[in-house]
Enzyme design. Structure first.
Site, short mmCIF file in Angstrom:
data_model
loop_
_atom_site.label_atom_id
_atom_site.label_comp_id
_atom_site.label_asym_id
_atom_site.label_seq_id
_atom_site.Cartn_x
_atom_site.Cartn_y
_atom_site.Cartn_z
N TYR A 84 -48.32 -46.74 0.57
CA TYR A 84 -47.31 -47.05 -0.54
C TYR A 84 -47.91 -45.45 -1.57
O TYR A 84 -46.93 -45.04 -2.12
CB TYR A 84 -47.79 -48.24 -1.11
CG TYR A 84 -46.70 -48.49 -2.29
CD1 TYR A 84 -44.72 -48.71 -2.21
CD2 TYR A 84 -46.79 -47.71 -3.73
CE1 TYR A 84 -44.34 -48.99 -2.89
CE2 TYR A 84 -45.94 -48.31 -4.93
CZ TYR A 84 -44.98 -48.64 -4.34
OH TYR A 84 -43.29 -48.35 -5.20
N PHE A 136 -23.26 -26.90 -11.44
CA PHE A 136 -23.54 -27.07 -10.46
C PHE A 136 -23.00 -28.82 -10.51
O PHE A 136 -23.90 -29.14 -11.61
CB PHE A 136 -24.40 -27.10 -9.52
CG PHE A 136 -24.47 -27.55 -7.78
CD1 PHE A 136 -23.55 -27.47 -7.27
CD2 PHE A 136 -24.68 -29.29 -7.87
CE1 PHE A 136 -23.47 -27.95 -5.80
CE2 PHE A 136 -24.55 -30.10 -6.47
CZ PHE A 136 -23.38 -29.52 -5.82
N THR A 137 -22.01 -29.67 -9.60
CA THR A 137 -21.57 -30.85 -10.41
C THR A 137 -22.78 -31.87 -10.33
O THR A 137 -22.57 -32.12 -11.51
CB THR A 137 -20.80 -31.35 -8.93
OG1 THR A 137 -21.97 -30.95 -7.87
CG2 THR A 137 -20.02 -30.17 -8.68
N ASP A 227 -33.16 -24.35 -11.13
CA ASP A 227 -32.70 -25.04 -9.69
C ASP A 227 -32.93 -24.04 -8.50
O ASP A 227 -32.89 -23.72 -8.27
CB ASP A 227 -31.02 -25.17 -9.52
CG ASP A 227 -30.53 -25.77 -8.96
OD1 ASP A 227 -31.47 -25.92 -7.51
OD2 ASP A 227 -29.58 -26.72 -8.98
N LYS A 270 -31.40 -27.99 1.47
CA LYS A 270 -31.43 -26.68 1.81
C LYS A 270 -32.30 -26.07 2.10
O LYS A 270 -32.52 -26.14 3.15
CB LYS A 270 -30.23 -26.47 0.36
CG LYS A 270 -28.91 -27.00 0.07
CD LYS A 270 -29.82 -27.46 -0.68
CE LYS A 270 -27.81 -28.81 -1.05
NZ LYS A 270 -28.24 -29.96 -1.66
N ARG A 394 -13.75 -26.22 -3.16
CA ARG A 394 -14.80 -26.14 -4.84
C ARG A 394 -13.94 -25.09 -5.89
O ARG A 394 -13.72 -23.76 -5.48
CB ARG A 394 -16.40 -24.84 -4.22
CG ARG A 394 -17.24 -25.44 -3.35
CD ARG A 394 -18.26 -26.19 -4.01
NE ARG A 394 -17.88 -27.98 -4.09
CZ ARG A 394 -18.89 -28.23 -4.63
NH1 ARG A 394 -20.20 -28.73 -3.83
NH2 ARG A 394 -18.53 -30.01 -4.84
N PHE A 461 -14.73 -35.77 -7.18
CA PHE A 461 -14.57 -35.16 -5.29
C PHE A 461 -15.23 -35.57 -3.95
O PHE A 461 -14.40 -35.18 -2.83
CB PHE A 461 -14.99 -33.29 -5.21
CG PHE A 461 -16.09 -33.28 -5.70
CD1 PHE A 461 -16.73 -33.17 -7.05
CD2 PHE A 461 -17.12 -33.60 -4.41
CE1 PHE A 461 -18.42 -33.71 -7.10
CE2 PHE A 461 -18.90 -33.02 -4.80
CZ PHE A 461 -18.89 -33.45 -5.75
#
Ligand code: F0G
Length: 469
Positions: A84, A136-137, A227, A270, A394, A461
């Site tokens: 943990y 970005f969303t 980001d 990514k 998009r 979306f």
């Protein structure tokens, strides 16, 4: 065309962009017929997010969490330390982030939006502005939920799919100056810099731009956060296009890029070649303390942040693999291979070809449709019907509604994204994708668009439903 896939390989001093790996394990694909696809798409409300993956042939919905891991990463999964607190794998991850991204203090999270939540809550005071290079969303939503207002400061070229500038992800410093003049620097929470810029077609930010932003931020006493979700892909473009970087390694370029920023948040799903994971890392200790405290509320203890030990190990190894020049060259090489086939057939798309995807320009694909008839959503639906290939909208659907007026946000870019998972599909799959896009392009006059019949409140979306007009 002068710049074919073959010459691209030769420019890099070799015959092709061929992958620096071979395949050890395979996963069968599902073939479907048109009647089955018609039923599946109607059941999914014409939204590719609502399809079951068993009904999909080639899945280009996203490059997020869809990567194939290496044998070394799978071996790493077996040495997961599932304590943990204080898992050994956390320290491996911390070392990898320090070594390749350069940041001092790490807080792991279950994925990118977990990190966005933490940084937005700690670094935004309600009423502040958050300038950035195109929204970005999930990023913008977390900034808004923390009381901030995102303002787009990207260079104008980014909104023009036919502009071929090298660094269409750059921030326009004149726009920042105008914001400071109007609102004062104290009303700016931080600069939200994405590299590459997902919604602009995977377009990169130059080293010159991030350097200029650093000195702008020093002058105005504003923080600069990155980001870093696709920052390795960004580093490849700098190596290829920016003077002085051709002989530097992608790893070196990445570290220099990050060195101009105060911290970063990351969706490791990514660039980092894993299926789950994220983090936020900063240099400032006081901010780190706040992040480390808040993570226990939303994600888990600060040495696992919602991840299993094995996931942190796979991420630590994946980071090291992701910055290898041969790997990233083949990654972008495959995206370009697909893009160039489509270019040869005159298919309208976002130019130049970006890092993680081909973005088809739905406005030019379906000039007969208004934006309110959801051309990019329609294109994704038509592609699925033709071949079982899954893409993502998009455009106006992703852009959501204006938080104050309730009207649709109407982005200039109305794109359908063919997103390429890392190390997953072959060149022959890219050929099939190109053939299917060509087939629907040849039938484009018959298409009449979609109308919305269900819309959820957040990030519509993902779950919205449509029907044909
Ligand atoms: N930032 C960028 C630039 C992203 O592309 C994403 C996710 C996130 C943050 C959020 O990360 O999904 O791990 O919570 N993009 C995915 C996509 C969903 O398909 O482009 P997450």
């Amino acid at each position: 065309m002068t710049d074919t896939p073959r010459t691209f390989g030769q420019q890099l001093g070799r015959r092709s962009w061929a992958e620096p790996w071979k395949i050890k394990m395979v996963e069968p694909l599902h073939m479907t017929d048109r009647a089955a696809r018609e039923r599946a798409l109607a059941d999914a409300g014409y939204n590719t997010f609502l399809l079951r993956s068993r009904d999909v042939y080639i899945d280009l919905l996203t490059d997020s969490g869809t990567n194939a891991m290496s044998d070394r990463q799978w071996a790493g999964m077996m040495v997961g330390d599932e304590a943990y607190a204080g898992s050994e794998n956390f320290y491996h991850l911390e070392d990898a982030i320090h070594r390749y991204y350069g940041y001092e203090h790490l807080v792991p999270t279950h994925q990118g939006r977990g990190a966005e939540n933490l940084i937005s809550r700690t670094a935004i005071t309600p009423g502040q502005f958050v300038p950035g290079n195109m929204y970005f969303t999930t990023t913008r939503l977390h900034q808004e939920m923390a009381g901030g207002t995102f303002v787009d400061m990207i260079v104008d070229e980014a909104h023009d799919p036919q502009d071929r500038s090298d660094f269409k992800g750059n921030i326009d410093l004149a726009k920042l100056d105008a914001l400071v003049k109007r609102e004062g620097a104290a009303r700016i929470a931080y600069i939200s810099l994405g590299a590459t810029v997902n919604m602009a077609g995977g377009q990169p930010v130059s080293m010159a731009n991030v350097k200029a932003l650093r000195s702008w931020c020093d002058t105005h006493k504003v923080r600069l956060f990155l980001d870093a979700t696709r920052a390795v892909e960004n580093a490849f473009f700098i190596q290829e296009r920016e003077a002085g970087y051709a002989n530097k390694k992608v790893a070196e370029i990445l570290k220099e890029f990050c060195s101009y920023t105060d911290g970063a948040w990351m969706s490791a799903k990514k660039d980092s070649l894993v299926n789950i994971g994220g983090w936020v890392a900063v240099n400032e200790f006081a901010l780190f303390e706040e992040l480390r405290n808040l993570v226990v509320v939303f994600e888990g203890l600060h040495t696992y942040g919602g991840l299993a030990g094995r996931d942190m190990e796979a991420m630590a190894i994946g980071i090291g693999e992701s910055v290898q020049d041969d790997y990233i060259r083949s990654r972008i090489g495959q995206v370009r291979y697909l893009g160039r086939l489509l270019e040869e057939w005159g298919i309208p798309m976002m130019e130049p070809i970006g890092g993680h995807a081909i973005f088809l320009d739905a406005r030019r694909f379906y000039p007969q449709l208004t934006q309110d008839q959801f051309p990019a959503q329609t294109l994704a639906a038509e592609l699925y019907l033709d071949s079982g290939i899954r893409a993502m909208e998009r455009g106006i659907v992703s852009a959501g509604r204006d938080a104050r007026t309730g009207d649709h946000n109407r982005p200039k870019l109305e794109l359908t994204r063919l997103t390429i998972p890392r190390r997953v599909y072959t060149q022959a799959h890219m050929d099939v994708v190109a053939e299917s896009v060509k087939a629907i392009f040849d039938q484009r006059d018959k298409v009449t668009g979609l109308k919305l019949n269900y819309e959820p409140k957040y990030l519509r979306f993902f779950q919205a439903r449509f029907e044909p007009i």
